[in-house]
Design a protein around this motif. Structure first.
Motif, short mmCIF file in Angstrom:
data_model
loop_
_atom_site.label_atom_id
_atom_site.label_comp_id
_atom_site.label_asym_id
_atom_site.label_seq_id
_atom_site.Cartn_x
_atom_site.Cartn_y
_atom_site.Cartn_z
N ARG A 1 15.73 3.83 -17.70
CA ARG A 1 15.09 3.43 -16.46
C ARG A 1 13.64 3.06 -16.72
N LYS A 2 13.15 2.14 -15.91
CA LYS A 2 11.75 1.76 -16.01
C LYS A 2 10.96 2.57 -14.98
N TYR A 3 10.09 3.43 -15.50
CA TYR A 3 9.25 4.27 -14.64
C TYR A 3 7.89 3.61 -14.47
N GLY B 1 0.81 -1.22 0.00
CA GLY B 1 0.00 0.00 0.00
C GLY B 1 0.84 1.26 0.00
N CYS B 2 1.94 1.24 0.74
CA CYS B 2 2.84 2.40 0.78
C CYS B 2 3.50 2.64 -0.58
N VAL B 3 3.90 1.57 -1.23
CA VAL B 3 4.51 1.67 -2.56
C VAL B 3 3.49 2.25 -3.55
N LEU B 4 2.27 1.75 -3.52
CA LEU B 4 1.24 2.27 -4.42
C LEU B 4 0.97 3.74 -4.15
N GLN B 5 0.96 4.14 -2.88
CA GLN B 5 0.72 5.55 -2.54
C GLN B 5 1.81 6.44 -3.13
N ILE B 6 3.06 6.04 -2.98
CA ILE B 6 4.17 6.84 -3.52
C ILE B 6 4.07 6.92 -5.04
N ILE B 7 3.78 5.79 -5.68
CA ILE B 7 3.67 5.78 -7.15
C ILE B 7 2.48 6.64 -7.60
N LYS C 1 3.53 10.40 -8.33
CA LYS C 1 4.29 10.74 -9.54
C LYS C 1 4.88 9.49 -10.14
N GLU C 2 5.18 9.55 -11.43
CA GLU C 2 5.90 8.46 -12.09
C GLU C 2 7.25 8.32 -11.42
N ILE C 3 7.66 7.10 -11.15
CA ILE C 3 8.89 6.92 -10.38
C ILE C 3 9.57 5.63 -10.82
N TYR C 4 10.90 5.59 -10.74
CA TYR C 4 11.64 4.37 -11.06
C TYR C 4 12.09 3.70 -9.77
N GLY C 5 12.49 2.45 -9.88
CA GLY C 5 12.74 1.61 -8.71
C GLY C 5 13.68 2.20 -7.67
N TYR C 6 14.87 2.63 -8.08
CA TYR C 6 15.84 3.15 -7.12
C TYR C 6 15.29 4.38 -6.40
N GLU C 7 14.63 5.25 -7.15
CA GLU C 7 14.03 6.46 -6.56
C GLU C 7 12.95 6.08 -5.55
N LEU C 8 12.19 5.04 -5.86
CA LEU C 8 11.16 4.56 -4.95
C LEU C 8 11.78 4.06 -3.65
N VAL C 9 12.86 3.30 -3.74
CA VAL C 9 13.56 2.83 -2.55
C VAL C 9 14.00 4.02 -1.71
N GLN C 10 14.54 5.05 -2.35
CA GLN C 10 14.99 6.23 -1.61
C GLN C 10 13.82 6.94 -0.94
N HIS D 1 10.85 8.25 4.11
CA HIS D 1 9.61 8.20 4.89
C HIS D 1 9.70 7.26 6.10
N GLY D 2 10.88 6.73 6.38
CA GLY D 2 11.07 5.96 7.60
C GLY D 2 11.31 4.47 7.45
N PHE D 3 11.20 3.95 6.24
CA PHE D 3 11.51 2.54 6.01
C PHE D 3 13.01 2.40 5.77
N THR D 4 13.79 2.64 6.81
CA THR D 4 15.24 2.77 6.67
C THR D 4 15.94 1.47 6.29
N HIS D 5 15.33 0.34 6.53
CA HIS D 5 15.98 -0.94 6.26
C HIS D 5 15.55 -1.56 4.93
N ILE D 6 14.76 -0.85 4.16
CA ILE D 6 14.28 -1.35 2.86
C ILE D 6 15.44 -1.41 1.87
N VAL D 7 15.47 -2.47 1.08
CA VAL D 7 16.50 -2.62 0.06
C VAL D 7 15.82 -2.95 -1.28
N GLY D 8 16.56 -2.76 -2.34
CA GLY D 8 16.05 -3.05 -3.67
C GLY D 8 15.57 -4.48 -3.82
N GLY D 9 16.23 -5.41 -3.13
CA GLY D 9 15.86 -6.81 -3.19
C GLY D 9 14.46 -7.09 -2.65
#
Length: 112
Positions: free
Chosen positions: A72-74, A13-19, A22-31, A36-44
């Motif tokens: 990049r895939k947005y 749900g958080c990922v969908l909210q961020i997307i 705005k249009e966003i690519y994977g690395y930018e989404l991780v950042q 927003h506080g998910f400090t331990h999130i990784v690309g994997g």
């Protein structure tokens, strides 16, 4: 309780909210998640989730040229994704209210 068990239920749900913002690519989404506080999130964790959401038709990915490095895939939300996000927010609000009520009752008992 491990944070990761609770996180799995809400990350989608958080990922969908961020997307949805705005249009966003994977690395930018991780950042953004980290900001927003998910400090331990990784690309994997995020990249397989993006693939799953795209396969479900909730988001759509499109390759675009990058000014820095490779293309990049947005990702953007689909109409189905917007509907899903709306339902997620309703369910999340209900859940938070219920848990808050239960925790509040427990705290009243602690003061006796």
């Amino acid at each position: 309780m491990k944070e990761s068990q609770l996180l799995k239920g809400v990350l989608e749900g958080c990922v969908l909210q961020i997307i949805s913002q705005k249009e966003i690519y994977g690395y930018e989404l991780v950042q953004q998640l980290k900001i927003h506080g998910f400090t331990h999130i990784v690309g994997g964790t995020v990249y397989p989730l993006l693939q799953k959401l795209e396969k479900q038709g909730l988001i759509k990915g499109q390759m675009k040229k990058s000014f820095e490095g490779p293309n990049r895939k947005y990702f953007c939300l689909t109409e189905l994704g917007r509907e899903y996000l709306k339902k997620f927010k309703e369910q999340w609000t209900d859940l938070v209210q219920t848990v808050t009520l239960i925790i509040g009752e427990e705290n009243k008992d602690d003061t006796k």
